[in-house]
Design a protein around this motif. Sequence first.
Motif, PDB file in Angstrom:
ATOM      1  N   TYR A   3       0.854  -1.182   0.000  1.00 60.46           N
ATOM      2  CA  TYR A   3       0.000   0.000   0.000  1.00 60.46           C
ATOM      3  C   TYR A   3       0.894   1.237   0.000  1.00 60.46           C
ATOM      4  O   TYR A   3       2.080   1.161   0.280  1.00 60.46           O
ATOM      5  CB  TYR A   3      -0.949   0.015   1.197  1.00 60.46           C
ATOM      6  CG  TYR A   3      -0.269   0.206   2.524  1.00 60.46           C
ATOM      7  CD1 TYR A   3      -0.127   1.482   3.061  1.00 60.46           C
ATOM      8  CD2 TYR A   3       0.246  -0.874   3.240  1.00 60.46           C
ATOM      9  CE1 TYR A   3       0.505   1.673   4.271  1.00 60.46           C
ATOM     10  CE2 TYR A   3       0.867  -0.687   4.455  1.00 60.46           C
ATOM     11  CZ  TYR A   3       1.004   0.589   4.967  1.00 60.46           C
ATOM     12  OH  TYR A   3       1.627   0.785   6.157  1.00 60.46           O
ATOM     13  N   ALA A   4       0.315   2.365  -0.306  1.00 59.54           N
ATOM     14  CA  ALA A   4       1.052   3.627  -0.324  1.00 59.54           C
ATOM     15  C   ALA A   4       0.296   4.651   0.504  1.00 59.54           C
ATOM     16  O   ALA A   4      -0.928   4.678   0.513  1.00 59.54           O
ATOM     17  CB  ALA A   4       1.211   4.132  -1.751  1.00 59.54           C
ATOM     18  N   THR A   5       1.030   5.454   1.224  1.00 59.15           N
ATOM     19  CA  THR A   5       0.461   6.559   1.963  1.00 59.15           C
ATOM     20  C   THR A   5       0.748   7.824   1.158  1.00 59.15           C
ATOM     21  O   THR A   5       1.852   8.012   0.671  1.00 59.15           O
ATOM     22  CB  THR A   5       1.105   6.668   3.354  1.00 59.15           C
ATOM     23  OG1 THR A   5       0.909   5.441   4.040  1.00 59.15           O
ATOM     24  CG2 THR A   5       0.494   7.801   4.154  1.00 59.15           C
ATOM     25  N   PHE A   6      -0.247   8.678   1.010  1.00 60.64           N
ATOM     26  CA  PHE A   6      -0.046   9.885   0.229  1.00 60.64           C
ATOM     27  C   PHE A   6      -0.696  11.074   0.911  1.00 60.64           C
ATOM     28  O   PHE A   6      -1.611  10.930   1.708  1.00 60.64           O
ATOM     29  CB  PHE A   6      -0.580   9.721  -1.199  1.00 60.64           C
ATOM     30  CG  PHE A   6      -2.039   9.357  -1.257  1.00 60.64           C
ATOM     31  CD1 PHE A   6      -3.004  10.325  -1.375  1.00 60.64           C
ATOM     32  CD2 PHE A   6      -2.431   8.028  -1.167  1.00 60.64           C
ATOM     33  CE1 PHE A   6      -4.350   9.994  -1.418  1.00 60.64           C
ATOM     34  CE2 PHE A   6      -3.773   7.681  -1.206  1.00 60.64           C
ATOM     35  CZ  PHE A   6      -4.736   8.667  -1.336  1.00 60.64           C
ATOM     36  N   TRP A   7      -0.186  12.246   0.579  1.00 63.45           N
ATOM     37  CA  TRP A   7      -0.677  13.495   1.145  1.00 63.45           C
ATOM     38  C   TRP A   7      -1.923  13.944   0.395  1.00 63.45           C
ATOM     39  O   TRP A   7      -1.997  13.839  -0.830  1.00 63.45           O
ATOM     40  CB  TRP A   7       0.416  14.552   1.009  1.00 63.45           C
ATOM     41  CG  TRP A   7       0.036  15.893   1.556  1.00 63.45           C
ATOM     42  CD1 TRP A   7       0.079  16.283   2.850  1.00 63.45           C
ATOM     43  CD2 TRP A   7      -0.444  17.014   0.811  1.00 63.45           C
ATOM     44  NE1 TRP A   7      -0.336  17.584   2.954  1.00 63.45           N
ATOM     45  CE2 TRP A   7      -0.668  18.060   1.716  1.00 63.45           C
ATOM     46  CE3 TRP A   7      -0.699  17.228  -0.537  1.00 63.45           C
ATOM     47  CZ2 TRP A   7      -1.124  19.298   1.339  1.00 63.45           C
ATOM     48  CZ3 TRP A   7      -1.170  18.469  -0.923  1.00 63.45           C
ATOM     49  CH2 TRP A   7      -1.377  19.491   0.014  1.00 63.45           C
ATOM     50  N   ASP A  28      -2.124  14.764  11.741  1.00 58.26           N
ATOM     51  CA  ASP A  28      -2.277  14.730  10.279  1.00 58.26           C
ATOM     52  C   ASP A  28      -3.286  13.701   9.794  1.00 58.26           C
ATOM     53  O   ASP A  28      -3.210  13.215   8.674  1.00 58.26           O
ATOM     54  CB  ASP A  28      -0.928  14.489   9.591  1.00 58.26           C
ATOM     55  CG  ASP A  28      -0.033  15.710   9.671  1.00 58.26           C
ATOM     56  OD1 ASP A  28      -0.567  16.820   9.830  1.00 58.26           O
ATOM     57  OD2 ASP A  28       1.190  15.552   9.570  1.00 58.26           O
ATOM     58  N   ASP A  29      -4.254  13.380  10.634  1.00 53.10           N
ATOM     59  CA  ASP A  29      -5.299  12.419  10.261  1.00 53.10           C
ATOM     60  C   ASP A  29      -6.451  13.179   9.622  1.00 53.10           C
ATOM     61  O   ASP A  29      -7.125  13.985  10.269  1.00 53.10           O
ATOM     62  CB  ASP A  29      -5.775  11.662  11.496  1.00 53.10           C
ATOM     63  CG  ASP A  29      -6.826  10.609  11.196  1.00 53.10           C
ATOM     64  OD1 ASP A  29      -7.292  10.517  10.037  1.00 53.10           O
ATOM     65  OD2 ASP A  29      -7.191   9.876  12.128  1.00 53.10           O
ATOM     66  N   THR A  45       1.350  21.263   9.882  1.00 55.00           N
ATOM     67  CA  THR A  45       0.867  20.148  10.702  1.00 55.00           C
ATOM     68  C   THR A  45       0.524  20.677  12.085  1.00 55.00           C
ATOM     69  O   THR A  45       0.845  21.818  12.419  1.00 55.00           O
ATOM     70  CB  THR A  45       1.936  19.040  10.830  1.00 55.00           C
ATOM     71  OG1 THR A  45       3.011  19.539  11.637  1.00 55.00           O
ATOM     72  CG2 THR A  45       2.453  18.611   9.471  1.00 55.00           C
TER      73      THR A  45
END
Length: 124
Positions: A3-7, A28-29, A45
């Motif tokens: 999986y990838a986490t992205f902004w 940052d949720d 943030t």
Amino acid sequence: MPYATFWVPPDIVLIHHRIPVYHVYRADDVDDPLTYWYTLNPHATDADDDTIFDIRDFPVDDLDPTQPSNHPAILRALLDDPVWLNTWRSDADSPDRPIYRLRCPHCATENPGYELSRHLTLSG
């Protein structure tokens, strides 16, 4: 499964005089916006003490800052104050710069799910 986490860009609370004000999120949720904390920097943030502000620290007229329904009016009044604006707006901020990229930086595909904000309020 990889999986990838992205902004993702923060929600815009309002735009006044072409200046967007953004929500700040706990850790940052994206599902946990802070009620009283805002920023003029879309990359800030909750740990950036010099770019985020607590709306309760800036009383405006007779508006109660603990009532979220008063936040747009308070934010507009703050953005109308040049001293406050110069304190909270970085030199890199410019109303002429695009807020978000509409295309993927890797493949240049247009983002079909692009949406400014479901909380957008325009004024001024």
